[in-house]
Design a protein around this motif. Structure first.
Motif, PDB file in Angstrom:
ATOM      1  N   LEU A 269      -1.771  -3.051   8.980  1.00  0.00           N
ATOM      2  CA  LEU A 269      -2.512  -2.672   9.792  1.00  0.00           C
ATOM      3  C   LEU A 269      -2.031  -2.133  11.171  1.00  0.00           C
ATOM      4  O   LEU A 269      -2.535  -0.950  11.841  1.00  0.00           O
ATOM      5  CB  LEU A 269      -3.620  -3.749  10.304  1.00  0.00           C
TER       6      LEU A 269
ATOM      7  N   PRO B 146     -13.051   0.917   4.501  1.00  0.00           N
ATOM      8  CA  PRO B 146     -13.341  -0.235   3.386  1.00  0.00           C
ATOM      9  C   PRO B 146     -13.530   0.184   2.068  1.00  0.00           C
ATOM     10  O   PRO B 146     -13.819   1.437   1.728  1.00  0.00           O
ATOM     11  CB  PRO B 146     -14.773  -0.457   4.230  1.00  0.00           C
TER      12      PRO B 146
ATOM     13  N   ARG C 105      -7.992   2.947   7.842  1.00  0.00           N
ATOM     14  CA  ARG C 105      -8.835   1.750   7.666  1.00  0.00           C
ATOM     15  C   ARG C 105     -10.157   2.317   7.206  1.00  0.00           C
ATOM     16  O   ARG C 105     -11.026   2.338   7.690  1.00  0.00           O
ATOM     17  CB  ARG C 105      -8.724   0.939   9.260  1.00  0.00           C
TER      18      ARG C 105
ATOM     19  N   GLU D 120      -9.241 -10.684   5.928  1.00  0.00           N
ATOM     20  CA  GLU D 120     -10.143 -10.210   4.832  1.00  0.00           C
ATOM     21  C   GLU D 120     -11.109 -11.514   5.102  1.00  0.00           C
ATOM     22  O   GLU D 120     -10.946 -12.502   5.788  1.00  0.00           O
ATOM     23  CB  GLU D 120      -9.675 -10.176   3.563  1.00  0.00           C
TER      24      GLU D 120
ATOM     25  N   LEU E 224     -11.552  -5.249  11.516  1.00  0.00           N
ATOM     26  CA  LEU E 224     -10.829  -4.059  10.584  1.00  0.00           C
ATOM     27  C   LEU E 224     -11.160  -2.825  10.785  1.00  0.00           C
ATOM     28  O   LEU E 224     -10.293  -1.959  10.884  1.00  0.00           O
ATOM     29  CB  LEU E 224     -10.749  -4.707   9.340  1.00  0.00           C
ATOM     30  N   PHE E 225     -12.464  -2.838  10.995  1.00  0.00           N
ATOM     31  CA  PHE E 225     -12.815  -1.264  10.852  1.00  0.00           C
ATOM     32  C   PHE E 225     -13.818  -0.882  12.396  1.00  0.00           C
ATOM     33  O   PHE E 225     -14.395   0.117  12.496  1.00  0.00           O
ATOM     34  CB  PHE E 225     -13.740  -1.000   9.643  1.00  0.00           C
TER      35      PHE E 225
ATOM     36  N   VAL F  87      -9.477  -3.440   2.444  1.00  0.00           N
ATOM     37  CA  VAL F  87      -9.067  -2.223   2.950  1.00  0.00           C
ATOM     38  C   VAL F  87      -8.687  -1.181   1.724  1.00  0.00           C
ATOM     39  O   VAL F  87      -7.835  -1.554   0.804  1.00  0.00           O
ATOM     40  CB  VAL F  87      -7.916  -2.265   3.879  1.00  0.00           C
ATOM     41  N   HIS F  88      -9.382  -0.129   1.774  1.00  0.00           N
ATOM     42  CA  HIS F  88      -9.129   0.605   0.596  1.00  0.00           C
ATOM     43  C   HIS F  88      -7.717   1.454   0.307  1.00  0.00           C
ATOM     44  O   HIS F  88      -7.019   1.662   1.513  1.00  0.00           O
ATOM     45  CB  HIS F  88     -10.106   2.114   0.618  1.00  0.00           C
TER      46      HIS F  88
ATOM     47  N   THR G  73       0.923  -1.307  -0.077  1.00  0.00           N
ATOM     48  CA  THR G  73       0.193   0.160  -0.031  1.00  0.00           C
ATOM     49  C   THR G  73       0.879   1.278   0.133  1.00  0.00           C
ATOM     50  O   THR G  73       2.059   1.287   0.723  1.00  0.00           O
ATOM     51  CB  THR G  73      -1.029   0.162   1.289  1.00  0.00           C
TER      52      THR G  73
END
Length: 631
Positions: free
Chosen positions: A167, A176, A174, A337, A628-629, A197-198, A150
């Motif tokens: 992460l 989506p 974070r 994921e 994740l979020f 994750v965008h 990323t």
């Protein structure tokens, strides 16, 4: 087998804090419990976690070469490293270690990017050239080993073997990616090269990426592909012998290890073939591991035991309860994921059993993709013959009309689901196969989405990527295109992700001899009737293995790992199903229509419809979103 992570600054030589890189590698310590290391220089930091397999004491990473000009962190195994080392020594290269990592470094120093074509194995690595100030990322041909990366707000690029290592970086936002949600609902996993994750991407299988200190984020380049456009003219006997020779070499090359080695044994054709060839090549009893289920309809352990007896293996078996739903949170932690393949649960169980006895286990993954072993491929080949005999307009009007009025029968065996077949035949082969690969169809997804989610997605549909992949495939037949899709899309996204995360979670290295690229390339040249004949997939492989395996192993119906998820959601997990619409993390995302989620839960619990697979998908998405979020 290992875990890698790192940071590279583009456009600046900003220092990299080694503590930050260490935190990233600590997040994936399960991938390498035997050691760790961090190396930094202006603008770059590389981190490594090691699971010692070959040259246990002599190949620590990060590793340098050419007076430190080149530095590498590497995850995987190079099976032909000894032959490459001998060739490189004739060219003047001197080695300090006995492992494969230094061979990659010397190969890159000698051949540059072209070294990838000489590597036989599974790998993901990051190689930094201090003189050129470039970071070279590469992933193996089939995508056995993962690599996420990323771009961050400070101009750096971070990479790692698993999402959880990225992460921990404080600059990763974070957020989506809704298109990944659409992909996941369609296929049950988030395919390459997208991530949930965008802004995070996966380096696709058979691709490499070069990052330069001066310049923006480059695009990956493909360095390998499988070509289905050529056809072998050899006869069946010659092809059988060639296939067996390739399989033997693939198995033997993956039996090299300085730690205990064994195999997964399910009792199916693929794992039994691997065990047979291991036993042929080994002077000692092969260690095999299998699990059975406490429900007769799900259990294949008798077949595994029969193969273990036939080849006198050191066999270890364990019976597990079919009700493994208490391990769902563990799955969510392992996969990061959302991942909806429920066979991940028994896969984790067999990996845990294997790790009690060995550090390396050979699996039978890959033969279905390479040699047309899936029922959907066999059905697709038959459907393509029908499509070829009828004009497209007639198919669309007549068969599409019949399919629209024919009653739905999801409960019936596939050959009796006339509605599914008629609707598939009314479309193009690519559209039909995309539907066969999908878990949740576009109409169902649209009915589940909220108005705002439909607006966000616009005209984006997950199947379009797969349809385009098949239409652009280097292929001659519909069967070719189906297998190409499975090799390029399904295999890395589902099968290899499942095996990599489950095995690495317990510090076990899994090796896939039936994914040797020479076998894949050989199989792609086979005429269709050498792959599918008389309704049987993997025809040539089964014929070749008749000298090793009994008929009831070769020709019985494929079962695979089965999990009774539909029963779970009518029993102990009914509360989880009911919570989807109102109390789950999903309910707080505004992606879905809460009433629609409640409706499918109540229909399933009452027994009016079987939505077990869909509810499982939604539950795994909910668990992932929560982690994740934060929901």
């Amino acid at each position: 087998m290992c875990g890698i992570a790192g940071i590279f600054h583009i456009g600046t030589a900003k220092p990299v804090d080694p503590v930050r890189v260490e935190a990233m590698t600590d997040a994936i310590a399960h991938r390498g419990p035997d050691g760790s290391g961090v190396w930094t220089a202006p603008g770059v930091g590389l981190g490594h976690r090691r699971l010692s397999i070959i040259d246990i004491a002599g190949s620590p990473q990060p590793m340098g070469y050419a007076d430190g000009r080149l530095q590498i962190v590497f995850n995987g195994e190079i099976y032909n490293f000894r032959a490459l080392r001998a060739e490189l020594e004739t060219r003047g290269h001197v080695f300090r270690t006995d492992g494969d990592t230094e061979v990659i470094l010397a190969g890159y120093a000698q051949w540059g990017v072209d070294c990838l074509e000489r590597l036989h194995g599974m790998f993901a690595f990051a190689l930094y050239d201090q003189a050129e100030r470039t970071l070279f990322l590469a992933r193996d041909r089939l995508g056995v080993k993962p690599l996420f990366y990323t771009a961050l707000s400070d101009g750096s690029v971070a990479f790692a073997s698993e999402l959880k290592a990225l992460l921990v970086h404080p600059l990763l936002r974070r957020v989506p990616d809704e298109r990944a949600v659409e992909d996941y609902l369609a296929f049950g996993y988030v395919p390459d090269d997208r991530s949930i994750v965008h802004g995070v991407r996966k380096l696709a299988a058979g691709h490499h990426l070069t990052l330069r200190s001066a310049g923006g984020l480059a695009q990956p380049s493909r360095w390998w592909d499988v070509d289905f456009t050529q056809r072998s003219k050899a006869n069946a006997g010659e092809l059988e012998e060639e296939l067996l020779a390739i399989m033997r070499e693939a198995v033997v090359s993956r039996m090299v290890a300085d730690v205990p080695l064994g195999a997964f044994l399910s009792g199916g054709v693929d794992s039994s073939s691997v065990v047979a060839l291991m036993a042929e090549a080994s002077r000692r009893a092969v260690t095999t591991c299998s699990i059975g289920f406490d429900e007769t309809g799900l259990d294949e352990s008798d077949y595994a035991s029969a193969i273990a007896d036939r080849f006198a293996t050191d066999h270890h078996a364990r019976v597990v309860g079919a009700d493994q739903f208490d391990r769902i949170d563990r799955l969510a932690d392992i996969y990061d994921e959302p991942f909806a393949d429920a066979s991940a649960l028994p896969t984790l169980s067999v990996c845990e059993l294997a790790r009690e006895h060995v550090t390396v286990a050979l699996s039978g993954d890959g033969a279905d993709e390479a040699l047309a072993g899936y029922r959907r491929q066999v059905f697709h080949a038959a459907e393509e013959r029908v499509r070829g005999s009828l004009p497209a307009r007639l198919r669309g009007t007549l068969l599409g009309g019949l399919g629209a009025i024919y009653p739905k029968a999801d409960w019936a065996p596939r050959p009796l689901r006339a509605k599914t077949t008629l609707l598939s035949l009314a479309r193009s082969g690519e559209e039909g196969y995309a539907d066969a690969l999908s878990v949740t169809g576009p109409d169902t997804r649209q009915a589940l989405y909220s108005d705002s989610m439909r607006g966000t997605l616009g005209d984006y549909r997950a199947e379009k990527r797969l349809i385009r992949l098949m239409r652009d495939a280097p292929a001659r037949s519909g069967l070719d295109r189906a297998q190409y899709a499975d090799l390029k899309f399904w295999l890395p996204g589902d099968i290899l992700t499942k095996t990599d995360r489950a095995s690495m979670a317990v510090g076990l290295e899994a090796r896939e001899p039936l994914l040797d690229h020479r076998l894949i390339e050989f199989a792609a040249r086979l005429p269709d009737n050498m792959r599918v004949r008389r309704g049987q997939g993997k025809w040539l492989m089964k014929s070749a293995m008749e000298r090793y395996l009994p008929e009831d192993i070769l020709y019985r119906s494929k079962m695979g790992f089965v999990t009774p998820i539909s029963a779970w959601f009518r029993g102990p997990l009914a509360g989880e199903a009911r919570a989807m619409g109102t109390r789950s993390a999903l309910a707080r995302t505004d992606w879905f229509d809460g009433e629609a989620l409640e409706r499918i839960a109540e229909e399933h619990i009452a027994g009016r419809r079987d939505h077990g697979r869909l509810i499982w998908q939604m539950l795994m998405l909910d668990k992932s979103v929560e982690r994740l979020f934060g929901g």
